[in-house]
Scaffold this active site. Structure first.
Site, PDB file in Angstrom:
ATOM      1  N   ARG A  90      40.990  30.634  27.948  1.00  0.00           N
ATOM      2  CA  ARG A  90      40.718  31.309  28.699  1.00  0.00           C
ATOM      3  C   ARG A  90      40.375  32.560  28.995  1.00  0.00           C
ATOM      4  NH1 ARG A  90      47.065  33.975  30.069  1.00  0.00           N
ATOM      5  NH2 ARG A  90      46.281  35.568  31.503  1.00  0.00           N
ATOM      6  N   HIS A 179      45.430  37.133  36.144  1.00  0.00           N
ATOM      7  CA  HIS A 179      46.434  36.595  36.090  1.00  0.00           C
ATOM      8  C   HIS A 179      46.014  35.828  37.300  1.00  0.00           C
ATOM      9  CE1 HIS A 179      49.744  39.625  34.753  1.00  0.00           C
ATOM     10  NE2 HIS A 179      49.101  39.014  34.006  1.00  0.00           N
TER      11      HIS A 179
END
Ligand code: ADP
Length: 399
Positions: A90, A179
């Site tokens: 990520r 996000h």
């Protein structure tokens, strides 16, 4: 094929090992307090759990301990690290460079480095994690999944600020959004659960946790989102102020004699529901304080719900209608009362919650009333699975 997913923070590292044959999590864990006294690794594989309190001076040591845990004869799940076919990371900020997940390369590393300016709190740690994996597992393909990628489809009128255009050209100042992996996951899942094709499907996804953001998604593409150049814009959050008149910043800097860094720290870490309530940044504490009659705690909840509602209204206008509204992340998945508060008096816009159906926590559910034209769903987010899927697909394609 086994895929390891890594999420590196400043002093923490979260990991999950997936078996992509069945998308099952074989093991997962968390390394906390990296570089700080009292470092600890918590590893879980099925019902086997191991907690190791051990000195972890840096992320490289953290990655090596994760690998030890994964192949440990007692609580591990693999015989050898050679079984790991790929690693997915990520990564926070790719600027405008990537609108999809990518296989690691020198160019990708260059982009993550270049974008440290835009993601100073995350990108450096993401790089550390990637480099540690490269040293410890040389030859294993690594894939980057960016928080910003999904939002790259926003049109210019949604993502440019009302400042001279040359600052966009010179410094790339614009709205990026974050996000993204979560918004992508829950928007696609909503279409699937409602038996709808992604084409023509309009959905508003509310990722409400410590950090919170909303996205307006049409045809599977993001058309607007609340976070901006950094994750400070948009909703009021646990400790972040969210939208405010920029003059508040300069006014307080003058009055309090703050430097830029001090101001940045203040608006990111001391504001939001923490600052307004004076109780906590954790919504559970604020809900408990409200129940005991704390007026500022109630004000924080009221304002949080108000801002979310305001953006839902704005995004219904942006999308010219909406088919579904999704709640996800810690607060969105778990707090029935916050969902109800947000959806109150939205009947004019076709949103009506069923209080009975809404009594769910942390599980997929349709919580709107039968007669509600807009379907309201609770969908637990799963960014790790999305990262594992992207990693798997990219590595398969390259074979
Ligand atoms: P992040 O990933 O941004 O740190 P999460 O998505 O894990 O955040 O959400 C964490 C927040 O969710 C907590 O700070 C808490 O306020 C809220 N939360 C979690 N469970 C509940 C619950 N049962 N009721 C109300 N709020 C909750």
């Amino acid at each position: 094929m086994k895929v390891l997913v890594i999420n590196c923070g400043s002093s923490s590292l979260k990991y999950q090992l997936f078996d992509m044959e069945n998308e099952q999590v074989m093991a997962k864990g968390l390394v906390e307090r990296i570089g700080i006294l009292g470092s600890v690794l918590t590893h879980q594989a099925g019902d086997k759990k191991k907690i190791r309190e051990i000195k972890i001076p840096n992320h490289e040591k953290a990655v090596s301990l994760v690998m030890e845990a994964i192949i440990d004869p007692e609580y591990g799940v693999l015989k050898s690290m050679d079984e790991i076919a790929a690693i997915g990371h990520r990564v926070l900020h790719a600027g405008e460079d990537y609108s999809d997940s990518v296989l690691m390369s020198a160019d990708v590393m260059k982009s993550i480095r270049k974008n440290i300016e835009l993601g100073p709190l995350h990108n450096p740690h993401n790089i550390t994690g990637i480099e540690a994996c490269r040293r410890l597992l040389p030859g294993v393909p690594q894939v980057c999944v960016f928080d910003t990628a999904f939002h790259q489809t926003m049109p210019p009128e949604a993502c440019l600020y009302g400042i001279p255009y040359e600052y966009y050209q010179k410094y790339k100042i614009r709205k990026y959004g974050f996000h993204g992996t979560s918004h992508r996951f829950v928007s696609a899942r909503a279409a699937q659960l409602l038996g709808r094709a992604v084409e023509g499907f309009k959905v508003i996804t509310c990722h409400l946790g410590n950090g919170s953001s909303i996205a307006a998604v049409k045809d599977g593409q993001c058309v607007d989102t609340t976070m901006g150049l950094t994750p400070l814009e948009g909703l009021m959050m646990g400790t972040r102020s969210g939208d405010l008149d920029p003059t508040v910043v300069t006014f307080l800097m003058k009055k309090e004699g703050w430097s830029c860094d001090e101001a940045n720290d203040f608006f990111n870490k001391k504001c939001g529901v923490l600052g307004l309530s004076g109780v906590s940044s954790d919504f559970r504490d604020i809900e408990a304080a409200t129940a005991k009659g704390n007026k500022r705690a109630k004000l924080a909840l009221d304002r949080f719900a108000y801002v979310v509602k305001k953006y839902i209204g704005a995004y219904i206008a942006v999308l010219n209608g909406v088919d579904a509204l999704v709640f996800t992340a810690g607060l969105g998945e778990n707090s029935a009362s916050m969902r109800e508060k947000i959806c109150q008096d939205l009947d004019y816009l076709g949103i009506k919650i069923d209080p009975e159906k809404n009594k769910v926590r942390g599980q997929e559910a349709l919580v709107s009333a039968e007669a509600s034209p807009v379907k309201v769903l609770v969908i637990p987010t799963n960014e790790e699975l999305m990262i594992a899927r992207d990693t798997y697909e990219i590595v398969q394609e390259k074979k």
